[in-house]
Write a protein that holds these residues in place. Sequence first.
Motif, PDB file in Angstrom:
ATOM      1  N   MET A  10      35.390  35.238  34.372  1.00 48.10           N
ATOM      2  CA  MET A  10      36.545  35.936  33.826  1.00 48.10           C
ATOM      3  C   MET A  10      36.670  37.372  34.339  1.00 48.10           C
ATOM      4  O   MET A  10      37.749  37.963  34.254  1.00 48.10           O
ATOM      5  N   LYS A  11      35.600  37.925  34.862  1.00 51.57           N
ATOM      6  CA  LYS A  11      35.665  39.295  35.366  1.00 51.57           C
ATOM      7  C   LYS A  11      36.642  39.414  36.530  1.00 51.57           C
ATOM      8  O   LYS A  11      37.083  40.511  36.871  1.00 51.57           O
TER       9      LYS A  11
ATOM     10  N   TYR B  93      34.003  50.143  36.733  1.00 50.30           N
ATOM     11  CA  TYR B  93      34.134  51.290  37.641  1.00 50.30           C
ATOM     12  C   TYR B  93      32.778  51.646  38.249  1.00 50.30           C
ATOM     13  O   TYR B  93      32.670  51.881  39.462  1.00 50.30           O
ATOM     14  N   MET B  94      31.746  51.680  37.421  1.00 50.36           N
ATOM     15  CA  MET B  94      30.406  52.020  37.906  1.00 50.36           C
ATOM     16  C   MET B  94      29.836  50.939  38.823  1.00 50.36           C
ATOM     17  O   MET B  94      29.010  51.232  39.698  1.00 50.36           O
ATOM     18  N   ASP B  95      30.287  49.702  38.636  1.00 52.37           N
ATOM     19  CA  ASP B  95      29.715  48.567  39.361  1.00 52.37           C
ATOM     20  C   ASP B  95      30.591  48.109  40.531  1.00 52.37           C
ATOM     21  O   ASP B  95      30.320  47.082  41.148  1.00 52.37           O
ATOM     22  N   GLN B  96      31.627  48.875  40.837  1.00 49.36           N
ATOM     23  CA  GLN B  96      32.595  48.410  41.829  1.00 49.36           C
ATOM     24  C   GLN B  96      32.006  48.261  43.237  1.00 49.36           C
ATOM     25  O   GLN B  96      32.424  47.384  43.994  1.00 49.36           O
ATOM     26  N   GLU B  97      31.007  49.069  43.586  1.00 48.28           N
ATOM     27  CA  GLU B  97      30.393  48.952  44.905  1.00 48.28           C
ATOM     28  C   GLU B  97      29.693  47.607  45.052  1.00 48.28           C
ATOM     29  O   GLU B  97      29.831  46.932  46.080  1.00 48.28           O
TER      30      GLU B  97
ATOM     31  N   ILE C 291      33.959  40.402  44.960  1.00 47.66           N
ATOM     32  CA  ILE C 291      34.474  40.127  43.621  1.00 47.66           C
ATOM     33  C   ILE C 291      35.577  41.129  43.312  1.00 47.66           C
ATOM     34  O   ILE C 291      35.384  42.333  43.438  1.00 47.66           O
ATOM     35  N   HIS C 292      36.731  40.621  42.898  1.00 46.38           N
ATOM     36  CA  HIS C 292      37.879  41.483  42.605  1.00 46.38           C
ATOM     37  C   HIS C 292      38.047  41.624  41.090  1.00 46.38           C
ATOM     38  O   HIS C 292      38.393  40.672  40.405  1.00 46.38           O
ATOM     39  N   THR C 293      37.801  42.801  40.579  1.00 47.01           N
ATOM     40  CA  THR C 293      37.913  43.060  39.151  1.00 47.01           C
ATOM     41  C   THR C 293      39.212  43.796  38.829  1.00 47.01           C
ATOM     42  O   THR C 293      39.941  44.222  39.727  1.00 47.01           O
ATOM     43  N   PHE C 294      39.475  43.971  37.550  1.00 44.64           N
ATOM     44  CA  PHE C 294      40.666  44.704  37.117  1.00 44.64           C
ATOM     45  C   PHE C 294      40.647  46.127  37.655  1.00 44.64           C
ATOM     46  O   PHE C 294      41.663  46.637  38.139  1.00 44.64           O
TER      47      PHE C 294
END
Length: 201
Positions: A54-55, A110-114, A121-124
Motif C-alpha cells: 500500500m505504500k 520523506y526520510m526514507d525516500q532515498e 518504489i514510488h511513494t506519496f
Amino acid sequence: LSVPAKVVAVSLMVLFVVGNLTLWIVLEFKLSVIVMSLVVYLLGASYSVKGLRMKEKGIWGLIVSSFAQRNSPILMLAVMLPVAADPKTFWCWMVISFVNGLRYILIHQYMDQENDRKSNIHTFVADHMKSIGISIWISMAVELTALGVLYWELKDQVFVWVLAVVYAVLLCLNGCRRCSVVSGEAQLFLIVNNYFLNGGS
C-alpha cells in the motif's frame, strides 16, 4: 536471501496468533476482538508486503498506515471497555490519532525516500514533494483543533491549559522531525474517556 512465499505466509500466521493469544484468552475469545485483531494485522502488513504494498498506492497508503498504527488501538479499547466510550472523546481522539499518524508516515516516507528510490518504489511523498510541508502543518492544525474541542470541556482545569500550551509548542518544534509528539494515544484516550464518563470528576 530468498524466502519461499509459503514460509513467509506461515510465519505471519504464527506471529499473528502468538502476538494476540494472551489478549484473546483474557477477553474469553470475544469474536469482535479476534476479527478486529485480524483486520488490524492485515492492514499493517499490507503497507509493505509484496502483492499489496500500500505504500505505493498514494494517499491510500497513508490512510491505511495511519489507521493501522494509530486508530486501531483506540478501536480495540472501545470494544474492550465494559461501558460505551464517551462519543465526543472517542471521535475527537480518532481524529487526533489519525492526523498524527498521517504526519508521522509523511515524515517517514520523506526520510526514507532515498532507499525507496533505490528500490524503485514510488511513494506519496516521492510524487508530491512540493506539498509535503503544507500537508504536515495542516495535519497539526487539525490535531490541535480536535484537542481544543476536548480541552474546552476541561477549561476550568488550569493544568489542562498548561499541558495544551506545552503540547502546542512541542508539536511545532517537532513538526519537521521524524518523531511524533503523541506516542500513547490509546493510554491518553483511556484517561480522558474516563474523565468524561465520570462526569468530569
